[in-house]
Design an enzyme around this catalytic site. Structure first.
Site, PDB file in Angstrom:
ATOM      1  N   LEU A  77      54.918  28.663  37.333  1.00 22.16           N
ATOM      2  CA  LEU A  77      54.876  29.561  38.443  1.00 22.16           C
ATOM      3  C   LEU A  77      53.640  29.185  39.261  1.00 22.16           C
ATOM      4  O   LEU A  77      53.729  29.539  40.348  1.00 22.16           O
ATOM      5  CB  LEU A  77      54.699  31.137  37.655  1.00 22.16           C
ATOM      6  CG  LEU A  77      54.684  32.185  38.868  1.00 22.16           C
ATOM      7  CD1 LEU A  77      55.745  32.179  39.770  1.00 22.16           C
ATOM      8  CD2 LEU A  77      54.784  33.613  37.998  1.00 22.16           C
ATOM      9  N   GLY A  93      51.452  30.715  33.872  1.00 23.14           N
ATOM     10  CA  GLY A  93      51.433  29.357  33.506  1.00 23.14           C
ATOM     11  C   GLY A  93      51.583  28.410  34.664  1.00 23.14           C
ATOM     12  O   GLY A  93      51.767  28.621  35.784  1.00 23.14           O
ATOM     13  N   THR A 144      45.350  23.349  30.118  1.00 21.93           N
ATOM     14  CA  THR A 144      45.215  24.806  30.063  1.00 21.93           C
ATOM     15  C   THR A 144      45.715  25.348  28.812  1.00 21.93           C
ATOM     16  O   THR A 144      45.807  26.274  28.526  1.00 21.93           O
ATOM     17  CB  THR A 144      46.200  25.402  31.347  1.00 21.93           C
ATOM     18  OG1 THR A 144      47.691  24.911  30.959  1.00 21.93           O
ATOM     19  CG2 THR A 144      45.318  25.094  32.618  1.00 21.93           C
ATOM     20  N   MET A 199      47.051  23.604  24.643  1.00 13.61           N
ATOM     21  CA  MET A 199      47.621  22.520  23.797  1.00 13.61           C
ATOM     22  C   MET A 199      48.924  22.128  24.049  1.00 13.61           C
ATOM     23  O   MET A 199      49.788  23.026  24.541  1.00 13.61           O
ATOM     24  CB  MET A 199      47.169  22.640  22.422  1.00 13.61           C
ATOM     25  CG  MET A 199      45.829  22.837  22.233  1.00 13.61           C
ATOM     26  SD  MET A 199      44.489  21.725  22.897  1.00 13.61           S
ATOM     27  CE  MET A 199      44.899  20.460  21.803  1.00 13.61           C
ATOM     28  N   ASP A 224      52.616  34.649  25.029  1.00 11.97           N
ATOM     29  CA  ASP A 224      51.477  35.006  24.722  1.00 11.97           C
ATOM     30  C   ASP A 224      51.278  36.491  24.642  1.00 11.97           C
ATOM     31  O   ASP A 224      50.293  37.258  24.168  1.00 11.97           O
ATOM     32  CB  ASP A 224      50.444  34.758  25.810  1.00 11.97           C
ATOM     33  CG  ASP A 224      50.299  33.164  26.134  1.00 11.97           C
ATOM     34  OD1 ASP A 224      50.420  32.388  25.158  1.00 11.97           O
ATOM     35  OD2 ASP A 224      49.807  32.769  27.127  1.00 11.97           O
ATOM     36  N   GLU A 227      32.630  56.815  58.216  1.00 12.79           N
ATOM     37  CA  GLU A 227      32.196  57.315  59.521  1.00 12.79           C
ATOM     38  C   GLU A 227      32.134  58.718  59.405  1.00 12.79           C
ATOM     39  O   GLU A 227      30.930  59.272  59.658  1.00 12.79           O
ATOM     40  CB  GLU A 227      32.944  57.244  60.960  1.00 12.79           C
ATOM     41  CG  GLU A 227      33.322  55.804  61.209  1.00 12.79           C
ATOM     42  CD  GLU A 227      34.518  55.270  60.524  1.00 12.79           C
ATOM     43  OE1 GLU A 227      35.224  54.339  60.904  1.00 12.79           O
ATOM     44  OE2 GLU A 227      34.967  55.630  59.272  1.00 12.79           O
ATOM     45  N   HIS A 260      36.239  59.142  55.193  1.00 17.58           N
ATOM     46  CA  HIS A 260      35.948  57.794  55.555  1.00 17.58           C
ATOM     47  C   HIS A 260      34.562  57.809  55.992  1.00 17.58           C
ATOM     48  O   HIS A 260      33.781  58.503  56.076  1.00 17.58           O
ATOM     49  CB  HIS A 260      36.828  57.507  56.849  1.00 17.58           C
ATOM     50  CG  HIS A 260      38.190  57.341  56.498  1.00 17.58           C
ATOM     51  ND1 HIS A 260      39.179  56.653  57.319  1.00 17.58           N
ATOM     52  CD2 HIS A 260      39.048  57.565  55.466  1.00 17.58           C
ATOM     53  CE1 HIS A 260      40.333  56.728  57.006  1.00 17.58           C
ATOM     54  NE2 HIS A 260      40.335  57.266  55.767  1.00 17.58           N
TER      55      HIS A 260
END
Length: 374
Positions: free
Chosen positions: A310, A307, A165, A167, A204, A56, A54
């Site tokens: 959602l 899309g 967003t 066509m 897509d 420290e 970490h």
């Protein structure tokens, strides 16, 4: 509590160090530490990867014997429990530091003030709260997971200047510029998971992967440190085809369903997917349940790439924390698809309020970052 200019300067340095772990610390928080003695920096460090030392411990190692009697500035309360590494409180006590200044208390219930208490019991002065807002901003997902039981959710969208967003036919490649799409790669690289809907997969066939290499992300110098986020498909009826591109790429893909179908599950699992059945809402996978499932897997930051259906459902459910919208300098007409599918809002009082956080140009596009108010 009053803070000096030097306090601010050293904590600001610790925060810059913490940011070097932006793409690599998952699922741990990003933490930086600066050790100061007699007004001079004698050691500094940042957490780079889970399982490695970490911040420290690295800063103390750099300081060596000069750490005795020094002040350690750390962006998060030092841990006091055994995880992948030993407690940092032990290292600070053993090094003999005189004071610890932390930006914020650790929201992890395993720490949550106990680290500070152990340091004080050992005679170390503790001050906390310096640049707390900045420290929280570096770790929005870790803080969200610890405080709310779910990841921090960003919704990424690309739209024309008139807010479209795709066509009407569904054609959407490409709305945004190559510069904007490269910027999205950085968003993906810092995310624990990328979430989309099955309709986006069917339409897509996206990859949803990180396509930047070592040296293209700040702080990432080795190929093995380019982390592929978990790809998640919300797929109520398991319609995702086993031949989907995202199932053939390096990294893990999860398909979360509401109604199990053994044959389709078996085909997806044979293609390498993790399939899990979750509670449903209105016949669809509960987005809240999906986020809880991701939190159980220690996911801190989630990028929603999907899309309007959602995206609208997540926004309406109050599960989107941040919107990132790339506005391209062209018009697509009122027959094209919009950003969100939301129920009709009939009164001004029903508007969803946003708080603008950042506005900048990325290539020819504008990138708008906004928090969802409340």
């Amino acid at each position: 509590m009053s803070w000096t200019a030097d306090d601010h300067r050293h904590m600001a340095r610790a925060l810059r160090l913490a940011a070097r772990g932006l793409y690599t610390t998952e699922p741990n928080p990003r933490v930086g530490c600066v050790v100061v003695r007699g007004g001079e920096v004698v050691g500094e460090g940042f957490h780079a990867r889970a399982g490695e030392p970490h911040a420290e411990r690295l800063a103390l190692a750099a300081a060596g014997g000069a750490a005795r009697g020094a002040t350690a500035y750390v962006t998060l309360e030092p841990c006091c429990h055994h995880g992948r590494t030993p407690p940092c409180t032990d290292a600070l006590i053993a090094a003999g530091v005189a004071e610890v200044v932390s930006a914020m208390q650790d929201p992890n219930p395993k720490v949550a003030g106990q680290g500070h208490a152990l340091l004080e019991a050992a005679g170390i002065a503790v001050r906390s709260g310096l640049m707390a807002d900045e420290a929280r901003a570096i770790n929005p997902g870790f803080v969200s997971r610890m405080e709310r039981g779910r990841p921090h959710v960003r919704c990424k969208l690309a739209a024309s200047l008139d807010g479209r967003t795709a066509m009407a036919s569904g054609e959407s490649r490409w709305i945004s510029s190559p510069a904007a799409r490269r910027d999205v790669q950085r968003l993906r690289a810092r995310s624990s998971a990328i979430v989309t809907g099955v309709d986006t997969v069917l339409a897509d066939d996206p990859s949803l992967n990180v396509r930047l290499g070592a040296g293209e992300l700040p702080g990432v110098e080795r190929a093995q440190d380019v982390r592929q986020p978990l790809r998640v498909v919300l797929d109520s009826r398991l319609r995702c085809p086993p031949t989907a591109r995202l199932l053939s790429l390096p990294g893990e893909t999860a398909v979360l369903c509401a109604a199990d179908a053994p044959d389709r599950r078996a085909a997806l699992e044979a293609a390498g997917a993790v399939v899990a059945a979750l509670p449903s809402e209105g016949g669809r996978v509960s987005i809240g349940a999906a986020l809880a499932w991701l939190a159980a897997r220690e996911a801190n930051e989630v990028l929603l790439e999907t899309g309007p259906t959602l995206a609208g459902a997540a926004l309406q459910a109050g599960l989107v924390d941040e919107l990132i919208v790339y506005l391209a300098p062209h018009l697509m007409g009122d027959g094209a698809r919009g950003l969100f599918r939301l129920p009709a809002l009939e009164r001004m009082a029903e508007r969803i309020a946003l708080e603008m956080v950042d506005l900048r140009q990325v290539g020819p596009d504008l990138r708008i970052t906004a928090r969802v108010a409340g």
